[in-house]
Design a protein around this motif. Structure first.
Motif, PDB file in Angstrom:
ATOM      1  N   ASP A 134      32.181  59.917 -46.577  1.00 49.50           N
ATOM      2  CA  ASP A 134      31.592  59.846 -47.917  1.00 49.50           C
ATOM      3  C   ASP A 134      31.702  58.456 -48.539  1.00 49.50           C
ATOM      4  O   ASP A 134      30.847  58.067 -49.336  1.00 49.50           O
ATOM      5  N   THR A 135      32.726  57.714 -48.200  1.00 50.08           N
ATOM      6  CA  THR A 135      32.930  56.383 -48.792  1.00 50.08           C
ATOM      7  C   THR A 135      32.769  55.261 -47.775  1.00 50.08           C
ATOM      8  O   THR A 135      32.964  54.099 -48.112  1.00 50.08           O
ATOM      9  N   PHE A 136      32.395  55.599 -46.544  1.00 52.64           N
ATOM     10  CA  PHE A 136      32.287  54.594 -45.484  1.00 52.64           C
ATOM     11  C   PHE A 136      31.147  53.621 -45.753  1.00 52.64           C
ATOM     12  O   PHE A 136      30.036  54.024 -46.070  1.00 52.64           O
ATOM     13  N   LYS A 137      31.438  52.348 -45.634  1.00 52.87           N
ATOM     14  CA  LYS A 137      30.435  51.299 -45.800  1.00 52.87           C
ATOM     15  C   LYS A 137      30.408  50.450 -44.527  1.00 52.87           C
ATOM     16  O   LYS A 137      31.389  49.798 -44.194  1.00 52.87           O
ATOM     17  N   PRO A 138      29.285  50.481 -43.810  1.00 54.02           N
ATOM     18  CA  PRO A 138      29.183  49.641 -42.612  1.00 54.02           C
ATOM     19  C   PRO A 138      29.105  48.167 -43.004  1.00 54.02           C
ATOM     20  O   PRO A 138      28.769  47.838 -44.144  1.00 54.02           O
ATOM     21  N   PRO A 139      29.379  47.282 -42.065  1.00 53.35           N
ATOM     22  CA  PRO A 139      29.311  45.856 -42.373  1.00 53.35           C
ATOM     23  C   PRO A 139      27.860  45.392 -42.551  1.00 53.35           C
ATOM     24  O   PRO A 139      26.926  46.063 -42.116  1.00 53.35           O
ATOM     25  N   ASP A 140      27.697  44.255 -43.181  1.00 57.93           N
ATOM     26  CA  ASP A 140      26.379  43.644 -43.307  1.00 57.93           C
ATOM     27  C   ASP A 140      25.945  43.205 -41.902  1.00 57.93           C
ATOM     28  O   ASP A 140      26.572  42.325 -41.307  1.00 57.93           O
ATOM     29  N   PRO A 141      24.889  43.805 -41.356  1.00 55.66           N
ATOM     30  CA  PRO A 141      24.528  43.506 -39.972  1.00 55.66           C
ATOM     31  C   PRO A 141      24.031  42.086 -39.758  1.00 55.66           C
ATOM     32  O   PRO A 141      24.069  41.580 -38.633  1.00 55.66           O
ATOM     33  N   LEU A 142      23.597  41.428 -40.811  1.00 56.55           N
ATOM     34  CA  LEU A 142      23.061  40.078 -40.665  1.00 56.55           C
ATOM     35  C   LEU A 142      24.116  38.991 -40.811  1.00 56.55           C
ATOM     36  O   LEU A 142      23.833  37.821 -40.568  1.00 56.55           O
ATOM     37  N   HIS A 143      25.314  39.383 -41.194  1.00 58.98           N
ATOM     38  CA  HIS A 143      26.361  38.381 -41.428  1.00 58.98           C
ATOM     39  C   HIS A 143      27.713  38.856 -40.903  1.00 58.98           C
ATOM     40  O   HIS A 143      28.690  38.854 -41.634  1.00 58.98           O
ATOM     41  N   THR A 144      27.747  39.272 -39.652  1.00 57.76           N
ATOM     42  CA  THR A 144      29.014  39.763 -39.097  1.00 57.76           C
ATOM     43  C   THR A 144      29.855  38.653 -38.483  1.00 57.76           C
ATOM     44  O   THR A 144      31.071  38.760 -38.430  1.00 57.76           O
ATOM     45  N   GLN A 145      29.188  37.583 -38.013  1.00 54.58           N
ATOM     46  CA  GLN A 145      29.931  36.508 -37.342  1.00 54.58           C
ATOM     47  C   GLN A 145      29.482  35.137 -37.834  1.00 54.58           C
ATOM     48  O   GLN A 145      29.446  34.174 -37.073  1.00 54.58           O
TER      49      GLN A 145
END
Length: 166
Positions: free
Chosen positions: A30-41
Motif C-alpha cells: 500500500d505504501t511501496f514506492k518504486p524508484p525513479d526508473p530514469l534516474h537510478t544510476q
C-alpha cells in the motif's frame, strides 16, 4: 527497489535476501514506492542519446536496457512467497506486476524516444530445461505482463531482447 542482496563469493552473482524482501508482507504494498526508473544510476540521457546517435552513424546496433523482470519481483516479494502467490492466484500479485510494468514502461518510452534498435530485459524465470512455474501459471500471470511491456515496443518495430540465465 530496496532489495538487499548477498554475494556469497566475490565475483559470483548476488542473491536477494528473501527474509529482508521489501514486500515480504503484503501490507507494505500500500505504501511501496518504486524508484525513479530514469534516474537510478545518475544517467545522463543527453549523453546516452549522443552515444546512440554516434553508434547509428557507424552502423552499429543500438540497445536500451530495462533490467530485471521476474527476478525483480521475487527479490521484492521473496522467492517462496512469490511461488505461493502464483500457485494460489493471489490478486495482489497482479497489482505488484502492474507497479513493475508501469515503472519499466517509463524506461521503455525513454529508450523508444532515443530510437534504439533493441530493448533488453532480463528475466530469470527459466531453469536448465523448463520454466520454474507451470506453463498454465506462466500464461495466466506472466505472459500478460510481458505482453503489456513488449507489445508497445514491437509496435514501433523495435526488437525486444529477453534473456534468462536459466
Amino acid at each position: 527497489w530496496g532489495i538487499i542482496v548477498d554475494t556469497a563469493q566475490e565475483g559470483l552473482g548476488s542473491r536477494p535476501l528473501h527474509d529482508e524482501a521489501p514486500l515480504r508482507d503484503w501490507k507494505a504494498l500500500d505504501t511501496f514506492k518504486p524508484p525513479d526508473p530514469l534516474h537510478t544510476q545518475g544517467e545522463d540521457w543527453d549523453a546516452i542519446k549522443r552515444e546512440m546517435d554516434e553508434r547509428k552513424k557507424r552502423g552499429a546496433l543500438t540497445q536500451g536496457h530495462c533490467g530485471s523482470l521476474f527476478d525483480l519481483v521475487y527479490g521484492l516479494r521473496g522467492f517462496e512467497k512469490l511461488m505461493v502467490d502464483i500457485a494460489t492466484d493471489d490478486p495482489r500479485l497482479t497489482r505488484l506486476l502492474d507497479i513493475v510494468a508501469e515503472n519499466k514502461m517509463e524506461l521503455v518510452e525513454k529508450w523508444l524516444s532515443i530510437g534504439v534498435d533493441t530493448i533488453e530485459f532480463h528475466s530469470d524465470i527459466g531453469m536448465q530445461d523448463r520454466l520454474m512455474i507451470s506453463q498454465e501459471k506462466f500464461r495466466q500471470h506472466i505472459m500478460p505482463w510481458f505482453k503489456k511491456l513488449f507489445l508497445p515496443i514491437r509496435e514501433t518495430e523495435t526488437h525486444v531482447l529477453l534473456c534468462s540465465d536459466g
